[in-house]
Design a protein around this motif. Structure first.
Motif, short mmCIF file in Angstrom:
data_model
loop_
_atom_site.label_atom_id
_atom_site.label_comp_id
_atom_site.label_asym_id
_atom_site.label_seq_id
_atom_site.Cartn_x
_atom_site.Cartn_y
_atom_site.Cartn_z
N ALA A 43 47.78 24.29 -47.25
CA ALA A 43 48.70 25.29 -46.95
C ALA A 43 47.88 26.49 -47.13
CB ALA A 43 50.14 25.49 -46.17
N GLN A 64 44.41 27.22 -46.24
CA GLN A 64 44.34 28.22 -44.57
C GLN A 64 44.46 29.49 -44.87
OE1 GLN A 64 44.78 26.15 -41.80
NE2 GLN A 64 47.17 27.93 -40.02
N PHE A 121 49.44 23.67 -39.76
CA PHE A 121 48.26 24.17 -41.20
C PHE A 121 47.24 23.52 -41.16
CE2 PHE A 121 52.04 26.10 -42.74
CZ PHE A 121 51.50 27.00 -43.12
N LEU A 129 55.83 21.02 -45.53
CA LEU A 129 54.86 20.64 -46.60
C LEU A 129 54.39 19.27 -46.93
CD1 LEU A 129 55.44 23.17 -49.77
CD2 LEU A 129 54.10 23.86 -47.57
N THR A 153 52.79 18.68 -43.50
CA THR A 153 51.33 19.44 -43.61
C THR A 153 50.39 18.65 -44.03
OG1 THR A 153 52.30 21.66 -43.38
CG2 THR A 153 50.16 21.05 -43.83
N ASN A 165 47.04 16.98 -42.19
CA ASN A 165 45.63 17.49 -42.88
C ASN A 165 44.68 16.33 -42.72
OD1 ASN A 165 44.63 20.40 -43.10
ND2 ASN A 165 47.31 20.47 -43.30
#
Length: 341
Positions: free
Chosen positions: A27, A30, A101, A278, A281, A285
């Motif tokens: 995050a 990004q 994200f 998170l 995320t 990812n």
């Protein structure tokens, strides 16, 4: 006894803490990329060139501006409303955040050499591609990211594919209760490959984007400006199903694997939402990154680009006037630090 209890509590919470730490890195990266892009001289619209956009494609473009834009606003608004009310995020909201994200990864399909091109008749301000520290391919910033399309592509459409894959796995399990996990995942990969191929062929025909460098033997409409690499859909399906496995195999508290251990932390709803988002995320990812890394490697073996791409796809990425030939297996692979010649 108090020390031992605290140690057990900490050890049990480590899964979500590790996943959340990974998600925080993605995050933060990004946010850094977008900030660096906006502050750079590459944050500027890429002109589509002289070639006109067909009326049918223009209608599709307008429809996407409205449909994708509204769906993105609705999804983000739903998440924000839940957070402002102090309520726990549900699974779909976690997917919206976690997949959102992953947006930074979108240009990386072209990281080593140009492969896919966006239509720059769509609203764009160039691309953040060359803000990625390890970016290699020249003129990456000229592949303008279509902002209205991108606004919903990762936070909305990726979760839709993930939930579809999870539904396929659940349906297969009901039909064949004895099927083991790997076979359920393979069925989902096959279903998403078929669905993604149909969806992307439709988007290529609607001139949202195009594929220049593909392996023709594993593509449909090969050798034309409408070509689409089916192996791309297969690789995408693997990443999508990896996230769907988190959805399918949840514990008795409806938590995914990456959320395990949160019950051992003495935290409030706001902190729990942050850690869970998170953690998702980080997992999302990794799954999407596996797709892009695989696609990058496979694309090194792509066939020569076909002729006939209009100016709003070429965008000065490669070809006449750019100093860089479009990829061809008989030519060396140029890097962005190599001067045009």
């Amino acid at each position: 006894m108090a020390t031992m209890t605290a140690a057990v509590r900490d050890d049990g919470a480590r899964p979500i803490l590790w996943w959340a730490a990974l998600g925080a890195l993605f995050a933060g990266f990004q946010i850094y990329l977008f900030a660096a892009w906006i502050a750079s001289d590459q944050f500027a619209p890429i002109a589509p060139g002289p070639d006109p956009l067909p009326d049918g494609s223009r209608l599709v473009m307008m429809g996407l501006w409205i449909g994708f834009g509204l769906s993105a606003l609705a999804g983000i608004g739903w998440v924000l409303a839940t957070l402002l009310r102090g309520r726990p995020l549900n699974l779909i909201q976690l997917l919206i955040i976690g997949c959102g994200f992953c947006l930074w990864q979108d240009p990386t399909v072209n990281l080593l050499r140009p492969v896919a091109m966006y239509n720059t008749h769509y609203l764009n301000f160039g691309s953040w591609a060359e803000q990625i520290p390890w970016w290699f391919s020249p003129n990456g910033h000229r592949n303008g990211q279509p902002l209205a399309f991108q606004s919903a592509l990762y936070p909305i459409m990726v979760p839709v594919w993930v939930l579809t894959a999870a539904a396929v796995m659940a349906g297969a399990k009901r039909l064949w209760p004895r099927l083991s996990g790997p076979f359920l995942a393979l069925i989902a990969v096959a279903a998403i490959t078929i669905g993604q191929t149909g969806a992307e062929v439709a988007m290529v025909r609607a001139e949202i984007f195009a594929y220049g460098g593909v392996i023709r033997a594993a593509s449909v409409f090969a050798g034309t400006r409408w070509q689409f690499p089916v192996y791309g859909a297969f690789l995408w399906a693997i990443g999508t199903v990896a996230i769907a496995c988190l959805v399918h195999w949840r514990d008795d508290r409806n938590r995914t694997l990456v959320e395990r251990g949160i019950e051992r932390l003495r935290i409030g709803t706001a902190t729990a939402n942050l850690l869970r988002a998170l953690a998702m995320t980080g997992a999302a990812n990794l799954a999407i990154l596996a797709y892009y890394l695989s696609f990058m490697v496979v694309s090194l073996y792509s066939d020569p680009w076909p002729d006939g791409f209009p100016s709003y796809f070429m965008n000065g990425i490669c070809g006449p006037g750019t100093g860089y030939a479009c990829p061809d297996p008989s030519l060396p692979i140029p890097g962005r630090l190599v001067p045009p010649g």
